[in-house]
Write a protein that holds these residues in place. Structure first.
Motif, PDB file in Angstrom:
ATOM      1  N   ARG A   1       0.567  -1.301   0.002  1.00 12.05           N
ATOM      2  CA  ARG A   1      -0.053  -0.057  -0.026  1.00 12.05           C
ATOM      3  C   ARG A   1       0.908   1.236   0.063  1.00 12.05           C
ATOM      4  N   ASP A   2       2.262   1.149   0.064  1.00 17.75           N
ATOM      5  CA  ASP A   2       3.151   2.085   0.128  1.00 17.75           C
ATOM      6  C   ASP A   2       2.707   3.223   1.346  1.00 17.75           C
ATOM      7  N   THR A   3       2.532   2.689   2.471  1.00 19.27           N
ATOM      8  CA  THR A   3       2.195   3.182   3.546  1.00 19.27           C
ATOM      9  C   THR A   3       3.526   2.967   4.696  1.00 19.27           C
ATOM     10  N   GLY A   4       4.674   2.702   4.385  1.00 15.91           N
ATOM     11  CA  GLY A   4       5.694   2.599   5.385  1.00 15.91           C
ATOM     12  C   GLY A   4       6.205   1.029   5.689  1.00 15.91           C
ATOM     13  N   ALA A   5       5.325   0.104   5.358  1.00 20.97           N
ATOM     14  CA  ALA A   5       5.453  -0.997   5.733  1.00 20.97           C
ATOM     15  C   ALA A   5       6.825  -1.477   5.402  1.00 20.97           C
ATOM     16  N   LYS A   6       7.413  -1.350   4.141  1.00 11.72           N
ATOM     17  CA  LYS A   6       8.632  -1.832   3.636  1.00 11.72           C
ATOM     18  C   LYS A   6       9.825  -1.453   4.537  1.00 11.72           C
ATOM     19  N   GLU A   7       9.749   0.041   4.568  1.00 11.00           N
ATOM     20  CA  GLU A   7      10.783   0.568   5.342  1.00 11.00           C
ATOM     21  C   GLU A   7      10.932   0.108   6.958  1.00 11.00           C
ATOM     22  N   HIS A   8       9.762  -0.145   7.343  1.00  7.27           N
ATOM     23  CA  HIS A   8       9.599  -0.566   8.906  1.00  7.27           C
ATOM     24  C   HIS A   8      10.108  -1.951   9.026  1.00  7.27           C
ATOM     25  N   ILE A   9       9.744  -2.867   8.192  1.00  2.00           N
ATOM     26  CA  ILE A   9      10.048  -4.144   8.152  1.00  2.00           C
ATOM     27  C   ILE A   9      11.694  -4.106   7.908  1.00  2.00           C
ATOM     28  N   GLU A  10      12.005  -3.739   6.953  1.00  2.00           N
ATOM     29  CA  GLU A  10      13.212  -4.028   6.740  1.00  2.00           C
ATOM     30  C   GLU A  10      14.262  -3.395   7.607  1.00  2.00           C
ATOM     31  N   ALA A  11      14.010  -2.233   8.417  1.00  2.00           N
ATOM     32  CA  ALA A  11      14.699  -1.703   9.511  1.00  2.00           C
ATOM     33  C   ALA A  11      14.769  -2.459  10.638  1.00  2.00           C
ATOM     34  N   THR A  12      13.500  -3.047  10.904  1.00  2.00           N
ATOM     35  CA  THR A  12      13.194  -3.781  12.388  1.00  2.00           C
ATOM     36  C   THR A  12      13.735  -5.097  12.233  1.00  2.00           C
ATOM     37  N   ALA A  13      13.474  -6.036  11.127  1.00  2.00           N
ATOM     38  CA  ALA A  13      13.467  -7.345  10.926  1.00  2.00           C
ATOM     39  C   ALA A  13      14.876  -7.583  10.205  1.00  2.00           C
ATOM     40  N   GLY A  14      15.364  -6.706   9.354  1.00  2.00           N
ATOM     41  CA  GLY A  14      16.804  -6.785   8.821  1.00  2.00           C
ATOM     42  C   GLY A  14      16.467  -7.777   7.912  1.00  2.00           C
ATOM     43  N   VAL A  15      15.598  -7.903   7.048  1.00  2.00           N
ATOM     44  CA  VAL A  15      15.282  -8.776   6.023  1.00  2.00           C
ATOM     45  C   VAL A  15      14.505  -8.053   4.755  1.00  2.00           C
ATOM     46  N   PRO A  16      14.860  -8.749   3.705  1.00  2.00           N
ATOM     47  CA  PRO A  16      13.999  -7.883   2.523  1.00  2.00           C
ATOM     48  C   PRO A  16      12.494  -7.901   2.514  1.00  2.00           C
ATOM     49  N   TYR A  17      11.839  -7.058   2.143  1.00  2.00           N
ATOM     50  CA  TYR A  17      10.374  -6.930   2.127  1.00  2.00           C
ATOM     51  C   TYR A  17      10.048  -6.712   0.432  1.00  2.00           C
ATOM     52  N   LEU A  18       9.544  -7.701   0.062  1.00  2.00           N
ATOM     53  CA  LEU A  18       8.946  -7.978  -1.332  1.00  2.00           C
ATOM     54  C   LEU A  18       7.624  -7.991  -1.508  1.00  2.00           C
ATOM     55  N   PHE A  19       7.185  -7.338  -2.652  1.00  2.00           N
ATOM     56  CA  PHE A  19       5.719  -7.150  -3.004  1.00  2.00           C
ATOM     57  C   PHE A  19       5.358  -7.534  -4.459  1.00  2.00           C
ATOM     58  N   ALA A  20       4.403  -8.338  -4.776  1.00  2.00           N
ATOM     59  CA  ALA A  20       4.181  -8.567  -6.004  1.00  2.00           C
ATOM     60  C   ALA A  20       3.176  -7.452  -6.947  1.00  2.00           C
ATOM     61  N   TYR A  21       2.656  -6.763  -6.260  1.00  2.00           N
ATOM     62  CA  TYR A  21       1.934  -5.431  -6.978  1.00  2.00           C
ATOM     63  C   TYR A  21       2.116  -4.144  -6.053  1.00  2.00           C
ATOM     64  N   SER A  22       2.401  -2.992  -6.491  1.00  2.00           N
ATOM     65  CA  SER A  22       2.238  -1.926  -5.777  1.00  2.00           C
ATOM     66  C   SER A  22       0.761  -1.047  -6.148  1.00  2.00           C
ATOM     67  N   LYS A  23       0.407  -0.174  -5.222  1.00  2.00           N
ATOM     68  CA  LYS A  23      -0.803   0.298  -5.432  1.00  2.00           C
ATOM     69  C   LYS A  23      -0.825   1.268  -6.683  1.00  2.00           C
ATOM     70  N   ASN A  24       0.293   1.749  -7.329  1.00  2.00           N
ATOM     71  CA  ASN A  24       0.167   2.457  -8.439  1.00  2.00           C
ATOM     72  C   ASN A  24       0.059   0.974  -9.673  1.00  2.00           C
ATOM     73  N   ASP A  25       0.287  -0.090  -9.524  1.00  2.00           N
ATOM     74  CA  ASP A  25      -0.040  -1.197 -10.382  1.00  2.00           C
ATOM     75  C   ASP A  25      -1.586  -1.427 -10.521  1.00  2.00           C
ATOM     76  N   LEU A  26      -2.273  -1.032  -9.366  1.00  2.00           N
ATOM     77  CA  LEU A  26      -3.890  -1.245  -9.368  1.00  2.00           C
ATOM     78  C   LEU A  26      -4.456  -0.028  -9.637  1.00  2.00           C
ATOM     79  N   GLY A  27      -3.620   1.264 -10.019  1.00  2.00           N
ATOM     80  CA  GLY A  27      -4.299   2.447 -10.391  1.00  2.00           C
ATOM     81  C   GLY A  27      -4.735   3.171  -9.217  1.00  2.00           C
ATOM     82  N   LEU A  28      -4.286   2.957  -7.883  1.00  2.00           N
ATOM     83  CA  LEU A  28      -4.732   3.506  -6.669  1.00  2.00           C
ATOM     84  C   LEU A  28      -3.801   4.475  -6.219  1.00  2.00           C
ATOM     85  N   ASP A  29      -4.389   5.734  -5.784  1.00  2.00           N
ATOM     86  CA  ASP A  29      -3.794   6.965  -5.379  1.00  2.00           C
ATOM     87  C   ASP A  29      -3.396   7.027  -4.069  1.00  2.00           C
TER      88      ASP A  29
END
Length: 200
Positions: free
Chosen positions: A172-200
């Motif tokens: 959803r591009d709401t900070g989960a990627k940055e929070h997870i990678e900083a806290t857990a120290g592992v890559p955060y991967l996603f299949a689709y971004s909100k832009n892929d779905l045409g969402l602002d």
């Protein structure tokens, strides 16, 4: 158990994968995106809601979820032998990955992380085949703050699992990627971004 080496993870040919990705994206847009003011589990407000259980539990979309997530992990070079996450959003995602792996001839287990450790029986928080000493991926359908995935990461690590990555269907591009990678120290991967779905 000290099974750290992953099994080979063969995936579909490029043309089949592209078709899977396109069709799953269409189904998400058609079935899972609900427009209108909603309050998310994080307490934040949004103008739309992505109800991915309408995808992960749907007869056509669920197999596509498994194949798309497996390809995502393969492209990132993630080595794993089990995949799962916090109940209940991650449950059907893990099952989809398990079945997609079996279809490809790969041995991949799934697991379910309870929201709290069981207080009776075997007192487990991570259910399913043991994750101890094994390379695993933590899954979620979507994430706003990363809290659910991080709860799962903590539980899996407490059970001896070696977390390789966190993977979600939609970011959803709401900070989960940055929070997870900083806290857990592992890559955060996603299949689709909100832009892929045409969402602002």
């Amino acid at each position: 158990m000290t099974e750290t080496a992953g099994t080979p993870q063969p995936t579909a040919p490029a043309a089949e994968h592209a078709a899977d990705r396109q069709r799953l994206q269409e189904l998400i847009s058609e079935l899972a995106v609900v427009r209108g003011k909603v309050t998310l589990s994080s307490g934040k407000e949004a103008d739309y809601y992505i109800d991915l259980r309408r995808i992960t539990l749907q007869h056509e979309a669920a197999p596509l979820v498994g194949r798309v997530i497996r390809q995502l992990l393969a492209e990132a070079g993630i080595d794993y032998v089990a995949a799962g996450g916090l109940t209940m959003g991650a449950d059907p995602v893990g099952t989809a990955v398990l079945h997609a792996a079996a279809r490809d001839g790969a041995a991949t287990d799934s697991f379910v992380v309870r929201k709290a450790q069981k207080s009776h029986g075997m007192n487990r928080q991570v259910e399913g085949p043991s994750v101890e000493g094994r390379k695993v991926v933590v899954l979620e359908d979507t994430s706003t703050t990363g809290g659910s995935a991080l709860t799962a990461v903590e539980a899996v690590r407490a059970a001896g699992g070696i977390v390789q990555a966190v993977a979600v269907i939609v970011d959803r591009d709401t900070g989960a990627k940055e929070h997870i990678e900083a806290t857990a120290g592992v890559p955060y991967l996603f299949a689709y971004s909100k832009n892929d779905l045409g969402l602002d």
